[in-house]
Write an enzyme that holds these catalytic residues in place. Structure first.
Site, mmCIF file in Angstrom:
data_model
loop_
_atom_site.group_PDB
_atom_site.id
_atom_site.type_symbol
_atom_site.label_atom_id
_atom_site.label_comp_id
_atom_site.label_asym_id
_atom_site.label_seq_id
_atom_site.Cartn_x
_atom_site.Cartn_y
_atom_site.Cartn_z
ATOM 1 N N GLU A 1 -3.153 -1.207 19.691
ATOM 2 C CA GLU A 1 -2.087 -1.306 20.161
ATOM 3 C C GLU A 1 -0.819 -0.549 19.436
ATOM 4 O O GLU A 1 -0.245 0.143 19.949
ATOM 5 C CB GLU A 1 -1.595 -3.068 19.928
ATOM 6 N N ASP B 1 -5.249 0.664 12.020
ATOM 7 C CA ASP B 1 -6.506 -0.266 12.373
ATOM 8 C C ASP B 1 -6.529 -0.937 13.583
ATOM 9 O O ASP B 1 -7.366 -1.874 13.956
ATOM 10 C CB ASP B 1 -6.812 -1.160 11.353
ATOM 11 N N LYS C 1 0.861 -1.249 -0.016
ATOM 12 C CA LYS C 1 0.063 0.053 0.129
ATOM 13 C C LYS C 1 0.889 1.363 0.017
ATOM 14 O O LYS C 1 0.546 2.211 -0.686
ATOM 15 C CB LYS C 1 -0.910 0.058 1.155
ATOM 16 N N CYS D 1 -11.241 -5.511 17.370
ATOM 17 C CA CYS D 1 -10.667 -5.747 16.042
ATOM 18 C C CYS D 1 -11.540 -5.252 14.931
ATOM 19 O O CYS D 1 -12.939 -5.304 15.238
ATOM 20 C CB CYS D 1 -10.194 -6.951 16.025
#
Ligand SMILES: [Zn+2]
Length: 317
Positions: free
Chosen positions: A107, A104, A60, A161
Site C-alpha cells: 500500500e 514493508d 527507528k 504481508c
C-alpha cells in the site's frame, strides 16, 4: 554524488542496510522516514539498532539518524518519525534526487510510486520476505514501466504481508542491489529496467527485462495519469498493520500531542510505563499501547479495530 539527496522510505531492515551503505559511500544527504519504534524482534536483521535502543523504546528514525551521523559526519542526515501518507508524501520527498523504497507493505509502496511518478523522481523498489528479495528500479521520464504497470507481473510473495519472517542475508543482498542501482544512477544517470530476484537459501535468481511492459493507460505513469493512490488517500484510519497483530489509529487532522500530559492522565491505570521525548509506551488490559508525539497510537495484541478504538477512548477519551 556528494551533492545528491536520497530519500529512504522506511527504517526497517532494507532501510537500515541501504542507509548505512549510502552514508558510507558519501552521498550528500539522506532523509529516512519511519513510523515505528525499535523492538527485540527487529535486531536480527535491522543493522542500525542495538539492545539499548529497544530498552529505551526509541523510534527507528531517531536511532537511525544518530547511528548514521556517527558513521559519516559529512553526510547531512535527517530522521523523521512519521507515517507516510497521501497527505504528506509529496512534501516529504521534495528536494531529493532519488527515492529508495524500504517499506514493508504494498500500500505504501504504491503510494510512493504515485508520488515518484508525479514528481519525476527515480524510484528504486525493494522487497524482502523469508530468504527471497526483489528489486526493480525505474525512471519516470523514460519509456520504462512504473511499479503500477507491473502489478500483474510481480511475484505473489511480494504482495503479501510480512508474516514469514526475514533472514538478514536476504535483506543485505536485496539492499545491496538497490544501492548499487542508486550509485550507478547518481554517477552515470543510467537505470536498467530489470525486475531482479534472488533467493539466498535456494540460490535461485532471475533477471527479467521489463522495458516492454509499460502500460499506455497506466493511472500512475501515463500521459493522463490520475495518481489514484495519491488522490484517494490510502492512509486508512484506522489500519490493521500486516503481520503485526497490531492496529494503528490516526485521528483526522491529528497533530502533536503533549506526551507528559498523557503520562499524567494514564499513569494510575497502566503498567510498565516508558516515556521518552518521542513516544509513551505502556501496558493496558493485556495490550501494549504506544502513543507517538504526532498523535498516532499503536495497539498491539489485536487485529480488532473496535477493540483498539475502545482502548484508545478509555485512555485518551
Ligand atoms: Zn505505470
Amino acid at each position: 554524488m556528494g551533492k545528491s539527496a536520497v530519500f529512504i522510505l522506511g527504517a526497517g531492515a532494507l532501510g537500515s542496510s541501504g542507509a548505512e551503505m549510502l552514508v558510507r559511500a558519501g552521498v550528500g544527504k539522506v532523509t529516512i522516514v519511519d513510523r515505528d519504534y525499535v523492538e527485540w524482534t527487529n535486531l536480527h536483521r535491522q543493522q542500525l539498532y542495538t539492545e539499548q535502543d529497544v530498552a529505551d523504546r526509541l523510534p527507528k528514525a531517531v536511532c537511525a539518524e544518530r547511528r548514521l551521523a556517527a558513521i559519516n559526519r559529512d553526510v547531512r542526515i535527517s530522521g523523521i518519525v512519521a507515517d507516510v501518507t497521501a497527505e504528506n508524501i509529496q512534501k516529504l520527498i521534495a528536494g531529493h534526487d532519488v527515492l529508495l523504497d524500504a517499506t514493508d507493505n504494498m500500500e505504501t509502496r504504491l503510494l510512493a510510486n504515485d508520488a515518484a511518478c508525479k514528481m519525476g523522481l527515480p524510484f528504486f523498489m525493494g522487497a524482502c520476505v523469508g530468504s527471497y528479495g526483489l528489486t526493480f528500479p525505474f525512471g519516470v521520464q523514460t519509456e520504462q514501466p512504473c511499479l503500477h504497470c507491473l502489478l500483474d507481473t510481480l511475484p505473489a510473495q511480494t504482495m503479501t504481508c510480512d508474516t514469514a519472517g526475514i533472514i538478514s542475508p536476504a535483506v543485505v543482498t536485496t539492499a545491496a542491489r538497490q544501492v548499487a542501482g542508486v550509485l550507478k544512477y547518481l554517477t552515470t544517470g543510467e537505470m536498467e529496467p530489470k525486475l531482479e530476484s534472488a533467493d539466498v537459501w535456494t540460490g535461485e535468481r532471475s533477471s527479467i527485462d521489463v522495458s516492454g511492459l509499460k502500460k499506455r493507460d497506466c493511472p500512475s505513469c501515463s500521459e493522463h495519469a490520475s495518481y489514484p493512490f495519491l488522490t484517494t488517500g490510502t492512509s486508512v484510519r484506522p489500519a490493521v498493520l500486516c503481520g503485526r497483530d497490531t492496529v494503528q489509529l490516526i485521528w483526522p487532522g491529528s497533530r502533536r500531542v503533549e506526551l507528559p500530559l498523557f503520562v499524567q492522565s494514564v499513569k494510575k491505570v497502566v503498567s510498565n510505563l516508558v516515556h521518552n521525548p518521542y513516544l509513551v509506551a505502556c501496558e493496558y488490559h493485556g495490550h501494549r499501547v504506544v502513543l507517538f508525539r504526532d498523535g498516532r497510537m499503536l495497539v498491539h495484541g489485536t487485529k480488532s479495530i473496535p477493540t483498539a478504538k475502545k482502548i484508545a477512548s478509555e485512555l485518551i477519551g
